[in-house]
Design a protein around this motif. Structure first.
Motif, PDB file in Angstrom:
ATOM      1  N   ALA A 214       0.844  -1.193   0.000  1.00  0.00           N
ATOM      2  CA  ALA A 214       0.000   0.000   0.000  1.00  0.00           C
ATOM      3  C   ALA A 214       0.879   1.242   0.000  1.00  0.00           C
ATOM      4  O   ALA A 214       2.041   1.201   0.414  1.00  0.00           O
ATOM      5  CB  ALA A 214      -0.895  -0.001   1.235  1.00  0.00           C
ATOM      6  N   LEU A 215       0.300   2.335  -0.454  1.00  0.00           N
ATOM      7  CA  LEU A 215       0.954   3.638  -0.392  1.00  0.00           C
ATOM      8  C   LEU A 215      -0.051   4.586   0.243  1.00  0.00           C
ATOM      9  O   LEU A 215      -1.137   4.804  -0.303  1.00  0.00           O
ATOM     10  CB  LEU A 215       1.349   4.134  -1.785  1.00  0.00           C
ATOM     11  CG  LEU A 215       2.079   5.481  -1.839  1.00  0.00           C
ATOM     12  CD1 LEU A 215       3.431   5.388  -1.121  1.00  0.00           C
ATOM     13  CD2 LEU A 215       2.278   5.918  -3.292  1.00  0.00           C
ATOM     14  N   THR A 216       0.297   5.095   1.413  1.00  0.00           N
ATOM     15  CA  THR A 216      -0.625   5.967   2.136  1.00  0.00           C
ATOM     16  C   THR A 216      -0.097   7.393   2.153  1.00  0.00           C
ATOM     17  O   THR A 216       1.112   7.613   2.237  1.00  0.00           O
ATOM     18  CB  THR A 216      -0.828   5.475   3.582  1.00  0.00           C
ATOM     19  OG1 THR A 216       0.396   5.598   4.308  1.00  0.00           O
ATOM     20  CG2 THR A 216      -1.285   4.017   3.624  1.00  0.00           C
ATOM     21  N   PHE A 217      -1.002   8.347   2.048  1.00  0.00           N
ATOM     22  CA  PHE A 217      -0.650   9.760   2.112  1.00  0.00           C
ATOM     23  C   PHE A 217      -1.039  10.280   3.483  1.00  0.00           C
ATOM     24  O   PHE A 217      -2.188  10.121   3.905  1.00  0.00           O
ATOM     25  CB  PHE A 217      -1.396  10.562   1.051  1.00  0.00           C
ATOM     26  CG  PHE A 217      -1.117  10.155  -0.377  1.00  0.00           C
ATOM     27  CD1 PHE A 217      -0.082   9.300  -0.713  1.00  0.00           C
ATOM     28  CD2 PHE A 217      -1.909  10.647  -1.398  1.00  0.00           C
ATOM     29  CE1 PHE A 217       0.173   8.944  -2.030  1.00  0.00           C
ATOM     30  CE2 PHE A 217      -1.666  10.297  -2.715  1.00  0.00           C
ATOM     31  CZ  PHE A 217      -0.629   9.446  -3.035  1.00  0.00           C
ATOM     32  N   ASP A 218      -0.104  10.903   4.174  1.00  0.00           N
ATOM     33  CA  ASP A 218      -0.377  11.448   5.507  1.00  0.00           C
ATOM     34  C   ASP A 218      -1.577  12.384   5.484  1.00  0.00           C
ATOM     35  O   ASP A 218      -2.441  12.332   6.361  1.00  0.00           O
ATOM     36  CB  ASP A 218       0.845  12.207   6.040  1.00  0.00           C
ATOM     37  CG  ASP A 218       2.074  11.322   6.227  1.00  0.00           C
ATOM     38  OD1 ASP A 218       1.951  10.079   6.137  1.00  0.00           O
ATOM     39  OD2 ASP A 218       3.157  11.879   6.462  1.00  0.00           O
TER      40      ASP A 218
ATOM     41  N   ASN B 109       1.760  19.225   3.102  1.00  0.00           N
ATOM     42  CA  ASN B 109       2.227  17.925   3.563  1.00  0.00           C
ATOM     43  C   ASN B 109       2.191  16.908   2.424  1.00  0.00           C
ATOM     44  O   ASN B 109       1.126  16.497   1.984  1.00  0.00           O
ATOM     45  CB  ASN B 109       1.346  17.449   4.730  1.00  0.00           C
ATOM     46  CG  ASN B 109       1.817  16.137   5.314  1.00  0.00           C
ATOM     47  OD1 ASN B 109       2.796  15.542   4.862  1.00  0.00           O
ATOM     48  ND2 ASN B 109       1.114  15.676   6.324  1.00  0.00           N
ATOM     49  N   LYS B 110       3.359  16.511   1.960  1.00  0.00           N
ATOM     50  CA  LYS B 110       3.474  15.500   0.901  1.00  0.00           C
ATOM     51  C   LYS B 110       3.911  14.154   1.489  1.00  0.00           C
ATOM     52  O   LYS B 110       4.264  13.236   0.756  1.00  0.00           O
ATOM     53  CB  LYS B 110       4.490  15.927  -0.158  1.00  0.00           C
ATOM     54  CG  LYS B 110       4.323  17.328  -0.700  1.00  0.00           C
ATOM     55  CD  LYS B 110       3.122  17.488  -1.589  1.00  0.00           C
ATOM     56  CE  LYS B 110       3.183  18.842  -2.279  1.00  0.00           C
ATOM     57  NZ  LYS B 110       1.934  19.517  -2.382  1.00  0.00           N
ATOM     58  N   GLY B 111       3.884  14.060   2.832  1.00  0.00           N
ATOM     59  CA  GLY B 111       4.337  12.847   3.516  1.00  0.00           C
ATOM     60  C   GLY B 111       3.542  11.620   3.109  1.00  0.00           C
ATOM     61  O   GLY B 111       2.336  11.686   2.858  1.00  0.00           O
ATOM     62  N   ALA B 112       4.253  10.502   3.044  1.00  0.00           N
ATOM     63  CA  ALA B 112       3.628   9.239   2.643  1.00  0.00           C
ATOM     64  C   ALA B 112       4.339   8.080   3.329  1.00  0.00           C
ATOM     65  O   ALA B 112       5.465   8.231   3.832  1.00  0.00           O
ATOM     66  CB  ALA B 112       3.712   9.081   1.130  1.00  0.00           C
ATOM     67  N   GLU B 113       3.662   6.951   3.349  1.00  0.00           N
ATOM     68  CA  GLU B 113       4.266   5.712   3.844  1.00  0.00           C
ATOM     69  C   GLU B 113       4.021   4.610   2.837  1.00  0.00           C
ATOM     70  O   GLU B 113       2.904   4.433   2.348  1.00  0.00           O
ATOM     71  CB  GLU B 113       3.661   5.295   5.189  1.00  0.00           C
ATOM     72  CG  GLU B 113       4.072   6.153   6.343  1.00  0.00           C
ATOM     73  CD  GLU B 113       3.551   5.646   7.676  1.00  0.00           C
ATOM     74  OE1 GLU B 113       4.115   6.052   8.702  1.00  0.00           O
ATOM     75  OE2 GLU B 113       2.590   4.842   7.697  1.00  0.00           O
ATOM     76  N   ALA B 114       5.093   3.896   2.522  1.00  0.00           N
ATOM     77  CA  ALA B 114       5.000   2.691   1.714  1.00  0.00           C
ATOM     78  C   ALA B 114       4.953   1.531   2.712  1.00  0.00           C
ATOM     79  O   ALA B 114       5.795   1.446   3.607  1.00  0.00           O
ATOM     80  CB  ALA B 114       6.212   2.577   0.807  1.00  0.00           C
TER      81      ALA B 114
ATOM     82  N   THR C 125       8.167   2.147   5.152  1.00  0.00           N
ATOM     83  CA  THR C 125       9.188   3.131   4.816  1.00  0.00           C
ATOM     84  C   THR C 125       8.504   4.482   4.679  1.00  0.00           C
ATOM     85  O   THR C 125       7.550   4.625   3.917  1.00  0.00           O
ATOM     86  CB  THR C 125       9.922   2.767   3.506  1.00  0.00           C
ATOM     87  OG1 THR C 125      10.591   1.524   3.694  1.00  0.00           O
ATOM     88  CG2 THR C 125      10.942   3.831   3.132  1.00  0.00           C
ATOM     89  N   LYS C 126       8.988   5.448   5.416  1.00  0.00           N
ATOM     90  CA  LYS C 126       8.434   6.800   5.361  1.00  0.00           C
ATOM     91  C   LYS C 126       9.120   7.580   4.241  1.00  0.00           C
ATOM     92  O   LYS C 126      10.303   7.391   3.981  1.00  0.00           O
ATOM     93  CB  LYS C 126       8.628   7.509   6.687  1.00  0.00           C
ATOM     94  CG  LYS C 126       7.807   6.891   7.814  1.00  0.00           C
ATOM     95  CD  LYS C 126       7.967   7.669   9.109  1.00  0.00           C
ATOM     96  CE  LYS C 126       7.159   7.075  10.232  1.00  0.00           C
ATOM     97  NZ  LYS C 126       5.723   7.081  10.031  1.00  0.00           N
ATOM     98  N   GLY C 127       8.338   8.440   3.612  1.00  0.00           N
ATOM     99  CA  GLY C 127       8.881   9.239   2.525  1.00  0.00           C
ATOM    100  C   GLY C 127       7.927  10.347   2.155  1.00  0.00           C
ATOM    101  O   GLY C 127       7.125  10.793   2.988  1.00  0.00           O
ATOM    102  N   LYS C 128       8.025  10.772   0.906  1.00  0.00           N
ATOM    103  CA  LYS C 128       7.115  11.812   0.422  1.00  0.00           C
ATOM    104  C   LYS C 128       6.809  11.571  -1.051  1.00  0.00           C
ATOM    105  O   LYS C 128       7.544  10.870  -1.751  1.00  0.00           O
ATOM    106  CB  LYS C 128       7.697  13.204   0.648  1.00  0.00           C
ATOM    107  CG  LYS C 128       8.961  13.503  -0.125  1.00  0.00           C
ATOM    108  CD  LYS C 128       9.480  14.901   0.205  1.00  0.00           C
ATOM    109  CE  LYS C 128      10.759  15.198  -0.567  1.00  0.00           C
ATOM    110  NZ  LYS C 128      11.267  16.533  -0.306  1.00  0.00           N
ATOM    111  N   ILE C 129       5.717  12.169  -1.489  1.00  0.00           N
ATOM    112  CA  ILE C 129       5.292  12.060  -2.874  1.00  0.00           C
ATOM    113  C   ILE C 129       5.906  13.216  -3.661  1.00  0.00           C
ATOM    114  O   ILE C 129       5.847  14.369  -3.233  1.00  0.00           O
ATOM    115  CB  ILE C 129       3.745  12.098  -2.973  1.00  0.00           C
ATOM    116  CG1 ILE C 129       3.133  10.959  -2.159  1.00  0.00           C
ATOM    117  CG2 ILE C 129       3.292  12.048  -4.426  1.00  0.00           C
ATOM    118  CD1 ILE C 129       3.570   9.560  -2.554  1.00  0.00           C
TER     119      ILE C 129
END
Length: 188
Positions: free
Chosen positions: A70-74, A105-110, A130-134
């Motif tokens: 999954a890819l979630t957007f904060d 906020n472009k934060g995301a989690e894979a 894994t935390k990251g951003k879009i």
């Protein structure tokens, strides 16, 4: 040697998982079963349901696992989550990136969730995040949404811009399979 069936029809995913689970005591095979996907935002529920379906199809006594990513957007409280593959298919990566244009906020989690059924049919869950951003798409377009996800561990590089080896050191899938492999090692 332990025989384990990975339920996937995705050749890229199979190749990556074989690298992550490489072991002399493990014989990894795959079955490209067409499983129904529970429509839910709970990733554990989705993976567990798929694993139960696989057990029913493959029969009792086999070790089997499914993997769901999954890819979630904060900013969207966890969405698109498990629905990301449908977003990619119907909208394309550029439109997915644009969904966040009006937000700072472009934060995301894979997130990868593995549901593994042992030979007794007991299900065990392993997860990697894994935390990251879009970011706007960069790199190869060969692997889903990799080109729009920039992990915090590799600033200025998307998953798609990393080599397989670099990605496998930090990815959500690598983390989930590290937990899974450690568990399997305790069974030997």
């Amino acid at each position: 040697m332990r025989d384990i069936v990975f339920v996937t029809g995705n050749a890229n995913k199979l190749k990556e998982v074989k690298m992550l689970l490489a072991s002399e005591t493990l014989n990894l095979t795959n079955e490209p079963l067409d499983l129904d996907e529970l429509q839910d935002t709970n990733l554990v529920s989705i993976a567990t349901d798929k694993c139960k379906q696989a057990i029913k199809i493959l029969g009792p006594g086999k070790e089997v696992f499914v993997e769901d990513t999954a890819l979630t957007f904060d900013e969207f409280n966890g969405l698109p989550g498990a629905y990301i593959k449908w977003f990619v298919k119907s909208m394309g990566l550029d439109k997915i990136v644009k969904m966040l244009d009006s937000f700072e906020n472009k934060g995301a989690e894979a997130i990868t969730t593995i549901a593994y059924a042992d030979s007794k049919g007991e299900i065990h869950i392993f997860q990697g995040i894994t935390k990251g951003k879009i970011v706007p798409s960069r790199g190869s377009l060969n692997f889903g949404w990799d080109s729009i996800f920039e992990p915090l561990d590799t600033p200025n590089l998307t998953y798609a811009e990393l080599s397989k080896e670099e990605k496998n050191k930090i990815s959500h899938r690598a983390k989930a399979f590290e937990h899974f492999k450690a568990y399997l090692d305790t069974l030997n």
